[in-house]
Design an enzyme around this catalytic site. Sequence first.
Site, PDB file in Angstrom:
ATOM      1  N   PRO A  27     -32.479   2.307 -39.827  1.00 43.67           N
ATOM      2  CA  PRO A  27     -31.617   1.634 -38.852  1.00 43.67           C
ATOM      3  C   PRO A  27     -30.331   1.133 -39.486  1.00 43.67           C
ATOM      4  CG  PRO A  27     -33.478   0.243 -39.444  1.00 43.67           C
ATOM      5  CD  PRO A  27     -33.749   1.579 -40.037  1.00 43.67           C
ATOM      6  N   THR A  29     -26.629  -0.822 -38.152  1.00 42.58           N
ATOM      7  CA  THR A  29     -25.841  -1.397 -37.070  1.00 42.58           C
ATOM      8  C   THR A  29     -24.548  -0.609 -36.884  1.00 42.58           C
ATOM      9  OG1 THR A  29     -26.738  -3.591 -37.464  1.00 42.58           O
ATOM     10  CG2 THR A  29     -24.643  -3.477 -36.289  1.00 42.58           C
ATOM     11  N   GLN A 104     -35.399  -0.434 -32.986  1.00 39.99           N
ATOM     12  CA  GLN A 104     -35.650  -1.610 -33.820  1.00 39.99           C
ATOM     13  C   GLN A 104     -35.260  -2.848 -33.012  1.00 39.99           C
ATOM     14  OE1 GLN A 104     -33.109  -3.036 -37.163  1.00 39.99           O
ATOM     15  NE2 GLN A 104     -34.893  -2.547 -38.429  1.00 39.99           N
ATOM     16  N   HIS A 188     -34.603  -9.848 -43.983  1.00 38.73           N
ATOM     17  CA  HIS A 188     -33.194 -10.163 -44.204  1.00 38.73           C
ATOM     18  C   HIS A 188     -32.763 -11.539 -43.721  1.00 38.73           C
ATOM     19  CE1 HIS A 188     -32.289  -5.520 -44.194  1.00 38.73           C
ATOM     20  NE2 HIS A 188     -33.272  -5.877 -45.027  1.00 38.73           N
ATOM     21  N   TYR A 190     -33.482 -12.832 -40.721  1.00 32.21           N
ATOM     22  CA  TYR A 190     -33.429 -12.908 -39.262  1.00 32.21           C
ATOM     23  C   TYR A 190     -34.635 -13.700 -38.735  1.00 32.21           C
ATOM     24  CZ  TYR A 190     -29.676  -9.478 -39.699  1.00 32.21           C
ATOM     25  OH  TYR A 190     -28.512  -8.833 -40.034  1.00 32.21           O
TER      26      TYR A 190
END
Length: 381
Positions: A27, A29, A104, A188, A190
């Site tokens: 994935p 962004t 995701q 990460h 999040y």
Amino acid sequence: MTEAHSALFRPLAVRSLRLRNRIVMSPMTRSHSPGGVPGPDVAEYYRRRAAGGTALIVTEGVAIDHPTAVDNPRVPHMYGEAALDGWRRVVDTVHAEGGRIIPQLWHVGPLWGAMTADVDPALTPMRPSGVWGEPGVTSYGADYVARASKPTRAMTEEDIVQVVDAYSRAAAAAKEVGFDGVALHGGHGYLLDSFLWEGTNLREDRWGGDLRDRTRFPAAVVAAIRATIGEDLPIFYRFSQHKQQDYEAKIAYTPDELKAVLSPLAAAGVDVFDASIRRFDLPAFEGSDLTLAGWAKKVTGAVSMAVGSVGIGATLRESRTQGSAPVRDNLPELESRMSRDEFDLIAIGRLHLADPTLATTLRNGATLPEFDRTIHEAALL
């Protein structure tokens, strides 16, 4: 490397998911979905990788239906009729090329405001204890770190219920659209990861405590998704040691601690652990050559996926400052580890930007491209 002798080109089945090889598009962004709606260009972007032979695509992070899930209006949603119609187009085009695709699902949690400073001040970021985390080695600028470091209120029980429900609704939408499984971004720094990290979870109720107790919220999200999507579709879970608040942070300092983190998630319904690290071949703990993905498989028995700098001689963070990343011949190391089943899948990000037909390139033993951030990451084509 030839297909007949390569561990990369063995098929794999995880629940109802059938993969033609072990190569996964990681994935990344993109911010190419205005209003959260993936358009025909997004479908074409993913179609090209499936047509190039990649077995599984994990989409860019997709916002769940919660007010502070993602702060960038160009990040795609997993809610709303227009967005879901766009995702149907994406899924259909990937399937037509023989590929498989999973979204995701994403909630940025404490990192709300990192992608844009233009956020609604009336909205409260979702943070377990109201703290951003102690800044360490980070690529964030000083202005954002100063803004983000201001404490907010901690998540309430109502917040937790609403977020779990939002994840469940997003998973149901993904299944209805036709995706081949669901992935969760649990690394990460999040939201899901912030409950695991002692730097952001200071709670003294049932959602905090020792390392195993801190898994309760992400495990509750996984269990809700499993109950929603049933037993056929697999759940992938990305985890990491490092945080964007501090690249040197860890959630587990020993294999036993890693087991304490991942075992409850596996019990809740995770099928594949996506071990996010800057280099796939780095040993995870002292005294062993085993990688983070290798340890995830060893301590849980689940399928595991490695990621990080395949064919590239610089980490993502390094390539952001250097611009380009030289080719690194670590494919023999990758082959060796996969041949002895240390991990089961390899996710590749940047080289999929440089070469949409990367899987075919690997199968044919052709020369790998050099990743140039100014050309490939900027275009995201």
